[in-house]
Design a protein around this motif. Structure first.
Motif, short mmCIF file in Angstrom:
data_model
loop_
_atom_site.label_atom_id
_atom_site.label_comp_id
_atom_site.label_asym_id
_atom_site.label_seq_id
_atom_site.Cartn_x
_atom_site.Cartn_y
_atom_site.Cartn_z
N VAL A 113 -16.43 2.66 -9.18
CA VAL A 113 -15.90 1.74 -8.17
C VAL A 113 -16.98 0.72 -7.78
O VAL A 113 -16.71 -0.49 -7.65
N ILE A 114 -18.21 1.19 -7.63
CA ILE A 114 -19.31 0.26 -7.29
C ILE A 114 -19.50 -0.75 -8.42
O ILE A 114 -19.67 -1.95 -8.18
N LYS A 160 -7.88 -9.42 -0.13
CA LYS A 160 -9.18 -8.73 -0.10
C LYS A 160 -9.01 -7.29 0.37
O LYS A 160 -9.55 -6.35 -0.23
N ALA A 161 -8.26 -7.09 1.44
CA ALA A 161 -8.05 -5.74 1.97
C ALA A 161 -7.29 -4.90 0.94
O ALA A 161 -7.56 -3.70 0.77
N TYR A 162 -6.35 -5.56 0.26
CA TYR A 162 -5.55 -4.82 -0.72
C TYR A 162 -6.40 -4.34 -1.90
O TYR A 162 -6.25 -3.22 -2.39
N LYS A 163 -7.34 -5.18 -2.31
CA LYS A 163 -8.25 -4.78 -3.40
C LYS A 163 -9.05 -3.53 -2.99
O LYS A 163 -9.27 -2.63 -3.81
N GLN A 164 -9.45 -3.51 -1.72
CA GLN A 164 -10.20 -2.33 -1.25
C GLN A 164 -9.32 -1.09 -1.26
O GLN A 164 -9.77 0.00 -1.59
N TRP A 165 -8.04 -1.26 -0.92
CA TRP A 165 -7.12 -0.11 -0.96
C TRP A 165 -6.98 0.41 -2.41
O TRP A 165 -6.99 1.62 -2.64
N ILE A 166 -6.87 -0.51 -3.36
CA ILE A 166 -6.76 -0.06 -4.76
C ILE A 166 -8.01 0.74 -5.16
O ILE A 166 -7.91 1.81 -5.77
N LEU A 167 -9.18 0.24 -4.77
CA LEU A 167 -10.42 0.95 -5.13
C LEU A 167 -10.47 2.34 -4.48
O LEU A 167 -10.86 3.32 -5.12
N ARG A 168 -10.03 2.40 -3.22
CA ARG A 168 -10.00 3.73 -2.55
C ARG A 168 -9.04 4.66 -3.27
O ARG A 168 -9.30 5.84 -3.43
N THR A 169 -7.93 4.11 -3.73
CA THR A 169 -6.92 4.93 -4.41
C THR A 169 -7.46 5.46 -5.75
O THR A 169 -7.23 6.61 -6.12
N GLU A 214 0.85 -1.21 0.00
CA GLU A 214 0.00 0.00 0.00
C GLU A 214 0.88 1.25 0.00
O GLU A 214 1.88 1.30 0.72
N TYR A 215 0.48 2.24 -0.78
CA TYR A 215 1.19 3.53 -0.83
C TYR A 215 0.20 4.61 -0.40
O TYR A 215 -0.59 5.09 -1.21
N PRO A 216 0.26 5.01 0.87
CA PRO A 216 -0.79 5.89 1.41
C PRO A 216 -0.86 7.27 0.73
O PRO A 216 -1.92 7.89 0.76
N LEU A 217 0.25 7.70 0.12
CA LEU A 217 0.23 9.05 -0.49
C LEU A 217 0.06 9.03 -2.01
O LEU A 217 0.14 10.08 -2.66
N LEU A 218 -0.15 7.84 -2.57
CA LEU A 218 -0.17 7.73 -4.03
C LEU A 218 -1.23 8.63 -4.68
O LEU A 218 -0.95 9.37 -5.63
N ALA A 219 -2.47 8.58 -4.17
CA ALA A 219 -3.56 9.37 -4.78
C ALA A 219 -3.27 10.86 -4.62
O ALA A 219 -3.47 11.65 -5.56
N GLU A 220 -2.79 11.25 -3.46
CA GLU A 220 -2.45 12.66 -3.20
C GLU A 220 -1.39 13.13 -4.21
O GLU A 220 -1.52 14.18 -4.85
N HIS A 221 -0.35 12.32 -4.37
CA HIS A 221 0.77 12.72 -5.23
C HIS A 221 0.41 12.69 -6.71
O HIS A 221 0.76 13.60 -7.46
N MET A 222 -0.30 11.64 -7.15
CA MET A 222 -0.61 11.55 -8.58
C MET A 222 -1.65 12.60 -8.98
O MET A 222 -1.61 13.14 -10.09
N SER A 223 -2.58 12.93 -8.05
CA SER A 223 -3.55 13.98 -8.38
C SER A 223 -2.84 15.34 -8.43
O SER A 223 -3.20 16.19 -9.25
#
Ligand code: ADP
Ligand code: SR1
Ligand code: MG
Ligand code: MG
Ligand code: MG
Length: 385
Positions: free
Chosen positions: A378-379, A258-267, A134-143
């Motif tokens: 995402v849904i 499973k948890a990782y897939k949810q992280w990708i969707l959140r990202t 998981e990369y917690p800052l990925l969405a922040e940085h890429m946006s």
């Protein structure tokens, strides 16, 4: 490009090149004994050398081959792509220096760029996604990267004169655009060729991003051109969707992913939502600047301005979904597949993952206009049977 002055380098001859280039010597603190040089190019096209001395380091990328490395001489590709990559690294670095490696040296005749070495623990994002990191800052940085580079190279920021001159310069990257048209598109999705909306990276998949937990760096813009913004946003989001669908093939008894897939969707969701927020904030801040995309009568009427922004962002979301799905499809049934799926050794598991990704991409391409928000996308991913 003239072949005059060009020679393809290898690990040995690169040392002589470095020693004969003062700007590179000074990057190494002029300590040139015991240089370590290693070729690490794992992309489809070029050679990348890491150069490490006792007092400094850098990376040398040489677009040495007049053809695609992973295909062979049967598929020619101009070495002039190095010029457009260097120009784009500098231009995108101007607007978003924290997310783009600094260019130290460019030699057009040699099709060679020296840039910052993204030292370990930086790894290619695609590999991190396959490993389940998981990369917690990925969405922040890429946006941040996409909003600044796309807004500041568009007509929302520049006058028509500045914009047209820049568009004219990048029209020279025609062979690489031809390639993209060939490998990503066929009718009916032809819009790519018609729009000069902003200076796009042009190949913004997850192999063009290097990451650590707190750093995100965008590399490899050799396909850069003035094109539709949605092509970059879609490339990034589409490749995250591919990563999502590949996870079942990487699950094991220790980690079901499973948890990782949810992280990708959140990202995915955060990337678009943060992009939208940052892009429209830039637009608000620069509405009285030199941008000539809209008449000032629109900007001076708050209601109209809001409507213009809403329409722009809705169209951009639909473009991003369209381009993103075309790029997903190309990576499954077209040329140059992705490691996310290729590294799944069990053929039936790989086929299952690819089939689901393909099904989703086909639906998204055809029905993109029915999605009003990224959350709905995402849904739809989650609801895929
Ligand atoms: P290509 O155009 O052939 O795809 P890339 O620019 O993507 O080449 O580089 C290929 C590989 O070289 C990357 O996947 C990465 O492993 C490595 N690389 C490229 N640039 C850097 C850099 N600045 N620092 C560290 N490694 C790099
Ligand atoms: C043979 S196609 C090679 C591909 O690699 C690059 O990353 C581009 O996406 C190009 O289409
Ligand atoms: Mg690459
Ligand atoms: Mg930088
Ligand atoms: Mg490349």
């Amino acid at each position: 490009m003239a072949t005059e002055g060009f020679r393809a380098l290898d690990e040995k001859s690169l040392i002589e090149y470095v020693k004969a280039t003062p700007s590179l010597c000074s990057k190494l603190g002029n300590q040139l004994d015991d240089l370590q040089i290693k070729e690490v190019g794992d992309g489809n096209l070029n050679f990348v050398y890491i150069v490490i001395g006792s007092a400094g380091s850098f990376v040398i990328k040489q677009q040495a081959l007049p053809y695609i490395r992973c295909i062979g001489e049967s598929w020619p590709m101009t070495k002039e792509r190095a010029y457009f990559e260097a120009l784009t690294l500098k231009e995108h670095g101007r607007w978003c220096p924290d997310r783009v490696p600094e260019v130290y040296h460019f030699d057009r005749a040699m099709a060679l760029i020296a840039m910052r070495y993204l030292e370990p623990p930086h790894i290619v994002l695609r590999k991190g996604l396959i490993a389940g990191v998981e990369y917690p800052l990925l969405a922040e940085h890429m946006s941040e990267y996409m909003s600044k580079t796309l807004f500041c190279t568009s007509l929302l920021y520049h006058s028509t004169t500045v914009h047209r001159l820049a568009v004219a310069e990048f029209c020279g990257n025609l062979e690489l655009c031809k390639h993209t048209e060939q490998v990503v598109f066929s009718d009916p999705y032809k819009e790519f060729c018609e729009r000069a909306q902003a200076l796009i990276h042009g190949d913004l998949h997850t192999g063009s991003v290097m990451v650590t937990c707190d750093s995100t760096q965008v590399i490899d813009p050799e396909f850069a051109v003035y094109g539709p913004m949605g092509f970059d946003i879609g490339a990034f989001i589409g490749n995250l969707i591919l990563a999502f669908f590949s996870q079942d093939g990487h699950a094991d008894p220790v980690n079901d992913r499973k948890a990782y897939k949810q992280w990708i969707l959140r990202t995915i969701e955060d990337t678009w939502n943060l992009f939208q927020k940052k892009f429209t904030t830039l637009w608000d801040e620069h509405k009285d600047g030199s941008g000539e995309a809209y008449l000032s009568a629109i900007y001076n009427n708050p209601e109209l301005f809001l409507l213009a922004k809403r329409k722009y962002m809705k169209d951009l979301l639909h473009d991003s979904l369209g381009f993103g799905s075309a790029k997903m499809i190309r990576r499954i049934v077209g040329v140059a597949h992705v490691e996310d799926f290729e590294s799944i050794h069990d053929a039936s598991k790989r086929a299952y993952c690819e089939r689901r990704a393909l099904e989703f991409a086909k639906m998204l391409l055809k029905e993109r206009r029915r999605f009003q928000t990224i959350n709905e996308v995402v849904i739809a991913i989650q609801d895929l049977p």
